[in-house]
Write a protein that holds these residues in place. Structure first.
Motif, PDB file in Angstrom:
ATOM      1  N   GLU A  35       5.176  19.883   5.349  1.00 17.48           N
ATOM      2  CA  GLU A  35       6.501  20.125   5.929  1.00 17.48           C
ATOM      3  C   GLU A  35       7.586  19.414   5.135  1.00 17.48           C
ATOM      4  O   GLU A  35       8.659  19.990   4.866  1.00 17.48           O
ATOM      5  CB  GLU A  35       6.524  19.677   7.390  1.00 17.48           C
ATOM      6  N   ASP A  36       7.324  18.168   4.722  1.00 17.22           N
ATOM      7  CA  ASP A  36       8.310  17.435   3.917  1.00 17.22           C
ATOM      8  C   ASP A  36       8.519  18.120   2.566  1.00 17.22           C
ATOM      9  O   ASP A  36       9.650  18.250   2.086  1.00 17.22           O
ATOM     10  CB  ASP A  36       7.867  15.985   3.699  1.00 17.22           C
ATOM     11  N   TRP A  37       7.429  18.553   1.959  1.00 18.43           N
ATOM     12  CA  TRP A  37       7.535  19.232   0.679  1.00 18.43           C
ATOM     13  C   TRP A  37       8.326  20.535   0.827  1.00 18.43           C
ATOM     14  O   TRP A  37       9.171  20.854  -0.004  1.00 18.43           O
ATOM     15  CB  TRP A  37       6.129  19.524   0.150  1.00 18.43           C
ATOM     16  N   TYR A  38       8.063  21.261   1.896  1.00 19.50           N
ATOM     17  CA  TYR A  38       8.725  22.540   2.119  1.00 19.50           C
ATOM     18  C   TYR A  38      10.219  22.351   2.378  1.00 19.50           C
ATOM     19  O   TYR A  38      11.055  23.081   1.862  1.00 19.50           O
ATOM     20  CB  TYR A  38       8.073  23.271   3.300  1.00 19.50           C
ATOM     21  N   LEU A  39      10.552  21.319   3.174  1.00 19.07           N
ATOM     22  CA  LEU A  39      11.957  21.089   3.530  1.00 19.07           C
ATOM     23  C   LEU A  39      12.723  20.345   2.436  1.00 19.07           C
ATOM     24  O   LEU A  39      13.876  20.677   2.147  1.00 19.07           O
ATOM     25  CB  LEU A  39      12.052  20.307   4.839  1.00 19.07           C
ATOM     26  N   LEU A  40      12.107  19.346   1.834  1.00 22.52           N
ATOM     27  CA  LEU A  40      12.816  18.483   0.883  1.00 22.52           C
ATOM     28  C   LEU A  40      12.674  18.949  -0.560  1.00 22.52           C
ATOM     29  O   LEU A  40      13.526  18.634  -1.391  1.00 22.52           O
ATOM     30  CB  LEU A  40      12.301  17.041   1.010  1.00 22.52           C
ATOM     31  N   GLY A  41      11.588  19.609  -0.876  1.00 25.96           N
ATOM     32  CA  GLY A  41      11.370  20.069  -2.239  1.00 25.96           C
ATOM     33  C   GLY A  41      10.572  19.062  -3.052  1.00 25.96           C
ATOM     34  O   GLY A  41      10.291  17.947  -2.613  1.00 25.96           O
ATOM     35  N   GLU A  42      10.230  19.479  -4.272  1.00 21.56           N
ATOM     36  CA  GLU A  42       9.407  18.642  -5.138  1.00 21.56           C
ATOM     37  C   GLU A  42      10.184  17.515  -5.794  1.00 21.56           C
ATOM     38  O   GLU A  42       9.600  16.553  -6.272  1.00 21.56           O
ATOM     39  CB  GLU A  42       8.766  19.506  -6.232  1.00 21.56           C
ATOM     40  N   GLU A  43      11.494  17.615  -5.817  1.00 20.32           N
ATOM     41  CA  GLU A  43      12.310  16.635  -6.531  1.00 20.32           C
ATOM     42  C   GLU A  43      12.806  15.507  -5.627  1.00 20.32           C
ATOM     43  O   GLU A  43      13.589  14.677  -6.068  1.00 20.32           O
ATOM     44  CB  GLU A  43      13.520  17.337  -7.170  1.00 20.32           C
ATOM     45  N   ASP A  44      12.352  15.471  -4.391  1.00 21.20           N
ATOM     46  CA  ASP A  44      12.819  14.442  -3.463  1.00 21.20           C
ATOM     47  C   ASP A  44      12.282  13.066  -3.859  1.00 21.20           C
ATOM     48  O   ASP A  44      11.226  12.949  -4.492  1.00 21.20           O
ATOM     49  CB  ASP A  44      12.368  14.782  -2.037  1.00 21.20           C
ATOM     50  N   GLN A  45      13.018  12.018  -3.492  1.00 19.73           N
ATOM     51  CA  GLN A  45      12.649  10.642  -3.835  1.00 19.73           C
ATOM     52  C   GLN A  45      11.376  10.193  -3.103  1.00 19.73           C
ATOM     53  O   GLN A  45      10.716   9.256  -3.534  1.00 19.73           O
ATOM     54  CB  GLN A  45      13.783   9.680  -3.506  1.00 19.73           C
ATOM     55  N   ARG A  46      11.064  10.840  -2.003  1.00 19.40           N
ATOM     56  CA  ARG A  46       9.852  10.461  -1.252  1.00 19.40           C
ATOM     57  C   ARG A  46       8.616  10.530  -2.137  1.00 19.40           C
ATOM     58  O   ARG A  46       7.748   9.669  -2.080  1.00 19.40           O
ATOM     59  CB  ARG A  46       9.684  11.371  -0.045  1.00 19.40           C
ATOM     60  N   TRP A  47       8.525  11.538  -2.961  1.00 13.26           N
ATOM     61  CA  TRP A  47       7.336  11.723  -3.790  1.00 13.26           C
ATOM     62  C   TRP A  47       7.253  10.646  -4.874  1.00 13.26           C
ATOM     63  O   TRP A  47       6.168  10.236  -5.263  1.00 13.26           O
ATOM     64  CB  TRP A  47       7.328  13.116  -4.402  1.00 13.26           C
ATOM     65  N   GLU A  48       8.402  10.173  -5.333  1.00 11.18           N
ATOM     66  CA  GLU A  48       8.414   9.094  -6.323  1.00 11.18           C
ATOM     67  C   GLU A  48       7.971   7.785  -5.670  1.00 11.18           C
ATOM     68  O   GLU A  48       7.275   6.984  -6.281  1.00 11.18           O
ATOM     69  CB  GLU A  48       9.807   8.934  -6.919  1.00 11.18           C
ATOM     70  N   LYS A  49       8.379   7.575  -4.433  1.00  9.54           N
ATOM     71  CA  LYS A  49       8.004   6.353  -3.724  1.00  9.54           C
ATOM     72  C   LYS A  49       6.497   6.295  -3.487  1.00  9.54           C
ATOM     73  O   LYS A  49       5.893   5.242  -3.578  1.00  9.54           O
ATOM     74  CB  LYS A  49       8.725   6.260  -2.384  1.00  9.54           C
ATOM     75  N   ILE A  50       5.912   7.431  -3.170  1.00 13.01           N
ATOM     76  CA  ILE A  50       4.468   7.463  -2.936  1.00 13.01           C
ATOM     77  C   ILE A  50       3.740   7.061  -4.204  1.00 13.01           C
ATOM     78  O   ILE A  50       2.798   6.297  -4.180  1.00 13.01           O
ATOM     79  CB  ILE A  50       4.007   8.868  -2.464  1.00 13.01           C
TER      80      ILE A  50
END
Length: 135
Positions: free
Chosen positions: A39-54
């Protein structure tokens, strides 16, 4: 075997996860579910900072958490020792000692009293266990 065709967005998410293996570790640790991440990927996209934090903060956080846990453990143990009442500890140790003594007594009873103080005696019985009579 026939496989179901997945929705194109699910296929893209699977490819995104394959390119970011740290996301798999997050799910295995129990920090997130696949549904939440999708859901986060779908709503925020691949370029969101969340993925960098992980990816980046995960390892640094693990090392930091491990150091904090060791420090917390030591401070907790020291705090426990400071709060102890020596008389109460003596009472607990005495109770434990009595309980161990009682258990040892029960075990020796079930073993037939074969304690070092009691020498082993051969079983007493008739010398001839089978009595045969002549006709």
């Amino acid at each position: 075997m026939t496989q179901k065709k997945l929705h194109p967005s699910v296929e893209k998410f699977k490819e995104f996860v394959r390119n970011n293996p740290k996301i798999i570790k997050e799910v295995r640790k129990g920090n997130a579910t696949w549904q939440e991440l999708y859901e986060d990927w779908y709503l925020l996209g691949e370029e969101d900072q969340r993925w960098e934090k992980i990816g980046s903060d995960g390892e640094a956080a693990e090392v930091k958490d491990e150091k904090e846990a060791k420090g917390d453990l030591m401070s907790n143990v020291m705090g426990i020792f400071k709060k102890m009442d020596p008389n109460q500890m003596q009472s607990h140790l005495q109770n434990i000692s009595q309980a161990i003594g009682a258990i040892q007594g029960l075990v020796s009873q079930f073993q037939g009293g074969n304690a070092p103080n009691n020498p082993v005696k051969p079983p007493e019985g008739p010398k001839h266990p089978f009595s045969f009579r002549q006709d």
